[in-house]
Scaffold this motif. Sequence first.
Motif, mmCIF file in Angstrom:
data_model
loop_
_atom_site.group_PDB
_atom_site.id
_atom_site.type_symbol
_atom_site.label_atom_id
_atom_site.label_comp_id
_atom_site.label_asym_id
_atom_site.label_seq_id
_atom_site.Cartn_x
_atom_site.Cartn_y
_atom_site.Cartn_z
ATOM 1 N N GLU A 86 0.847 -1.162 -0.073
ATOM 2 C CA GLU A 86 -0.143 0.173 0.062
ATOM 3 C C GLU A 86 0.986 1.291 0.106
ATOM 4 O OE1 GLU A 86 -3.226 0.137 2.831
ATOM 5 O OE2 GLU A 86 -3.927 -2.152 2.322
ATOM 6 N N ILE A 87 0.530 2.076 -1.097
ATOM 7 C CA ILE A 87 1.395 3.268 -1.112
ATOM 8 C C ILE A 87 0.563 4.699 -0.475
ATOM 9 C CG2 ILE A 87 2.704 4.776 -2.543
ATOM 10 C CD1 ILE A 87 3.848 1.861 -2.403
ATOM 11 N N GLY A 88 0.817 4.983 0.722
ATOM 12 C CA GLY A 88 -0.193 5.870 1.289
ATOM 13 C C GLY A 88 0.755 7.028 1.450
ATOM 14 N N ALA A 89 -0.155 8.193 2.311
ATOM 15 C CA ALA A 89 0.667 9.181 2.718
ATOM 16 C C ALA A 89 2.006 8.991 3.502
ATOM 17 C CB ALA A 89 -0.298 10.250 3.616
ATOM 18 N N LEU A 90 2.991 10.117 3.225
ATOM 19 C CA LEU A 90 4.548 9.854 3.971
ATOM 20 C C LEU A 90 4.167 9.927 5.465
ATOM 21 C CD1 LEU A 90 6.454 12.015 1.591
ATOM 22 C CD2 LEU A 90 6.292 9.348 1.630
ATOM 23 N N SER A 91 5.024 9.549 6.249
ATOM 24 C CA SER A 91 5.134 9.794 7.675
ATOM 25 C C SER A 91 5.624 11.202 7.748
ATOM 26 C CB SER A 91 6.110 8.777 8.007
ATOM 27 O OG SER A 91 7.435 8.996 7.940
ATOM 28 N N ASP A 124 9.071 11.492 6.780
ATOM 29 C CA ASP A 124 9.420 11.241 5.373
ATOM 30 C C ASP A 124 8.926 12.727 4.596
ATOM 31 O OD1 ASP A 124 10.865 9.096 5.524
ATOM 32 O OD2 ASP A 124 9.248 7.825 5.595
ATOM 33 N N ALA A 125 7.639 13.051 5.095
ATOM 34 C CA ALA A 125 7.191 14.327 4.612
ATOM 35 C C ALA A 125 8.069 15.405 4.788
ATOM 36 C CB ALA A 125 5.775 14.474 5.170
ATOM 37 N N GLY A 126 8.452 15.728 5.832
ATOM 38 C CA GLY A 126 9.373 16.852 6.154
ATOM 39 C C GLY A 126 10.697 16.570 5.236
ATOM 40 N N ALA A 127 11.150 15.364 5.055
ATOM 41 C CA ALA A 127 12.380 15.243 4.118
ATOM 42 C C ALA A 127 12.035 15.620 2.731
ATOM 43 C CB ALA A 127 12.817 13.815 4.320
ATOM 44 N N ALA A 128 10.625 15.402 2.227
ATOM 45 C CA ALA A 128 10.354 15.479 0.730
ATOM 46 C C ALA A 128 10.397 17.215 0.672
ATOM 47 C CB ALA A 128 9.203 14.711 0.522
ATOM 48 N N LEU A 129 10.015 17.909 1.745
ATOM 49 C CA LEU A 129 9.807 19.112 1.545
ATOM 50 C C LEU A 129 11.317 20.054 1.860
ATOM 51 C CD1 LEU A 129 8.051 21.865 1.664
ATOM 52 C CD2 LEU A 129 8.075 21.466 4.257
ATOM 53 N N ILE A 130 12.055 19.516 2.995
ATOM 54 C CA ILE A 130 13.199 20.259 3.242
ATOM 55 C C ILE A 130 14.354 19.942 2.385
ATOM 56 C CG2 ILE A 130 14.703 20.673 5.090
ATOM 57 C CD1 ILE A 130 12.195 19.868 7.103
ATOM 58 N N LYS A 131 14.463 18.628 2.208
ATOM 59 C CA LYS A 131 16.038 18.347 1.612
ATOM 60 C C LYS A 131 16.122 18.949 0.182
ATOM 61 C CE LYS A 131 16.995 14.108 3.649
ATOM 62 N NZ LYS A 131 17.615 12.566 3.406
ATOM 63 N N PRO A 132 15.246 19.115 -0.959
ATOM 64 C CA PRO A 132 15.375 19.903 -2.040
ATOM 65 C C PRO A 132 15.677 21.275 -2.002
ATOM 66 C CG PRO A 132 13.428 18.562 -2.121
ATOM 67 C CD PRO A 132 13.810 18.689 -0.908
ATOM 68 N N ALA A 133 15.147 22.000 -0.946
ATOM 69 C CA ALA A 133 15.453 23.452 -0.749
ATOM 70 C C ALA A 133 16.895 23.230 -0.065
ATOM 71 C CB ALA A 133 14.391 23.962 0.261
ATOM 72 N N ILE A 168 7.345 24.892 7.840
ATOM 73 C CA ILE A 168 7.115 23.613 7.894
ATOM 74 C C ILE A 168 5.984 23.014 8.541
ATOM 75 C CG2 ILE A 168 8.277 21.402 8.331
ATOM 76 C CD1 ILE A 168 11.048 22.868 8.517
ATOM 77 N N TYR A 169 5.757 23.267 9.605
ATOM 78 C CA TYR A 169 4.486 22.794 10.441
ATOM 79 C C TYR A 169 3.100 23.136 9.502
ATOM 80 C CZ TYR A 169 1.101 22.181 13.787
ATOM 81 O OH TYR A 169 -0.010 21.676 14.675
ATOM 82 N N THR A 170 3.028 24.254 8.628
ATOM 83 C CA THR A 170 1.934 24.512 8.175
ATOM 84 C C THR A 170 1.686 23.884 6.976
ATOM 85 O OG1 THR A 170 2.141 27.042 9.160
ATOM 86 C CG2 THR A 170 0.759 26.828 7.041
ATOM 87 N N ILE A 171 3.118 23.848 6.186
ATOM 88 C CA ILE A 171 2.769 22.971 5.070
ATOM 89 C C ILE A 171 2.499 21.410 5.201
ATOM 90 C CG2 ILE A 171 4.254 21.964 3.005
ATOM 91 C CD1 ILE A 171 5.815 24.947 2.704
ATOM 92 N N LEU A 172 3.004 20.978 6.069
ATOM 93 C CA LEU A 172 2.672 19.587 6.495
ATOM 94 C C LEU A 172 1.266 19.368 6.965
ATOM 95 C CD1 LEU A 172 5.957 18.181 8.249
ATOM 96 C CD2 LEU A 172 5.340 18.205 5.849
ATOM 97 N N GLY A 173 0.722 20.290 7.601
ATOM 98 C CA GLY A 173 -0.434 20.489 8.277
ATOM 99 C C GLY A 173 -1.539 20.427 6.954
ATOM 100 N N HIS A 174 -1.207 21.380 5.762
ATOM 101 C CA HIS A 174 -2.087 21.577 4.772
ATOM 102 C C HIS A 174 -1.877 20.313 4.112
ATOM 103 C CE1 HIS A 174 -3.487 25.567 5.030
ATOM 104 N NE2 HIS A 174 -2.217 26.071 4.918
ATOM 105 N N THR A 175 -0.799 19.655 3.585
ATOM 106 C CA THR A 175 -0.687 18.556 2.836
ATOM 107 C C THR A 175 -1.023 17.093 3.428
ATOM 108 O OG1 THR A 175 1.657 18.144 3.410
ATOM 109 C CG2 THR A 175 1.236 19.794 1.573
ATOM 110 N N LYS A 176 -0.947 16.750 4.747
ATOM 111 C CA LYS A 176 -1.238 15.664 5.504
ATOM 112 C C LYS A 176 -0.410 14.553 4.908
ATOM 113 C CE LYS A 176 -6.034 17.042 6.330
ATOM 114 N NZ LYS A 176 -6.002 18.292 6.012
#
Length: 396
Positions: free
Chosen positions: A231-236, A239-248, A260-268
């Motif tokens: 099952e491919i689901g939402a990131l932990s 992992d969601a933080g890494a997907a957002l932070i590392k590219p930047a 960071i907290y705001t974006i992760l809250g919106h994107t779930k």
Amino acid sequence: MDPVLNPYAPGAGAQPHELAGRDGVREMVRIAIARVRAGRPAKSAMLVGLRGVGKTVLLDKMRLDAEVAGCITARIEAPEGRSLPSMLAPQLRIALLSLSRIEIAKEAGIKALRALAGFVKSLKVKFNDIEVGIDYDPDPGIADNGDLEHDMQALFERVGEAAKVASTAVVIFVDELQYVREEELAALITVMHRMSQRALPVLLVGAGLPQLRGRMGEAKSYSERLFEFPEIGALSPADAGAALIKPAEENGVTYTEEAIYTILGHTKGYPYFIQEWGSHSWNIALNSPIGYEDVHKASATVIAAMDEGFFRVRFDRMTPTEKKYLRAMAELGPGPHRSGDIADVLERSVQSMAPVRSSIITKGMVWSPSHGDTAFTVPLFDEFMRRIMPGDEWKR
């Protein structure tokens, strides 16, 4: 900040800079490929999950992994209304031409191409959307009986034999597999069963909406023993933080904790939404670090863009009655919801709404996690439905 350097990739199927949280699935498929290549038993894999979780991205990454390992691959997407043979035949031809150019496998590759010629010739009347070039005359009696299940088995046996001679594996990647008709899905499952029985190096890696597991079970009852269904689901959160932070960070840019907290809250935790919020926040921010105000301004733009694109393209496929059904679901929240509860919101009987529910399931907008339950296949779609059909007017 410079939009040219924006490291996020919000497009459909676009490879993100950081593919976070999917190493386990990639490793599972890598091991399966290595095992079939060595003549050992392994299960094919069916990735199941909602829209926007990155199944297509993951599928393409695993195809690249397979090619780097020296395998021959084929990649198809199964849209509604097209037959499986029409999609498979051209890709198999390309794979077999590649095999036939390997000196040790030349003869076996040509034999497989002859089987493909017989397959196409015999089924072209039944599946009149098959269009593929023929490189060799068919071998009479091989994959040309006009029976899809038996002809596909004969064809794939030749494909597997050619791959075995070449000391490689043929890995077929199929996206949107839930749209394949039951008869054709059953034939594909039977083929992979035969590959397993004969220890031939052919593997199938598919992806589809959550209903795919049930559809495969209905097509062939033994499919659950033949395939893995990760099952491919939402990131932990990590992992969601890494997907957002590392590219930047790799571009010398950081985020404030509040951003960071705001974006992760919106994107779930949904990868596609992370790419959207990251991309728009980057473009709005004047400098690093990207802060809460940047994310707040970006959010309005993101929501408007997704409403007109990601969500709207699915909404517009629905009939007025189907839209009301989806809006009734949204009235109850994210879901899943009992069919009776949805019917109550609509002030209709469950029986009268059953055809509508069935139609929406067929279109891939909802699925049934368990008997009598209905859930959206698109994350956050309940919020979109409340935005596009506000108030109570829709009830009339």
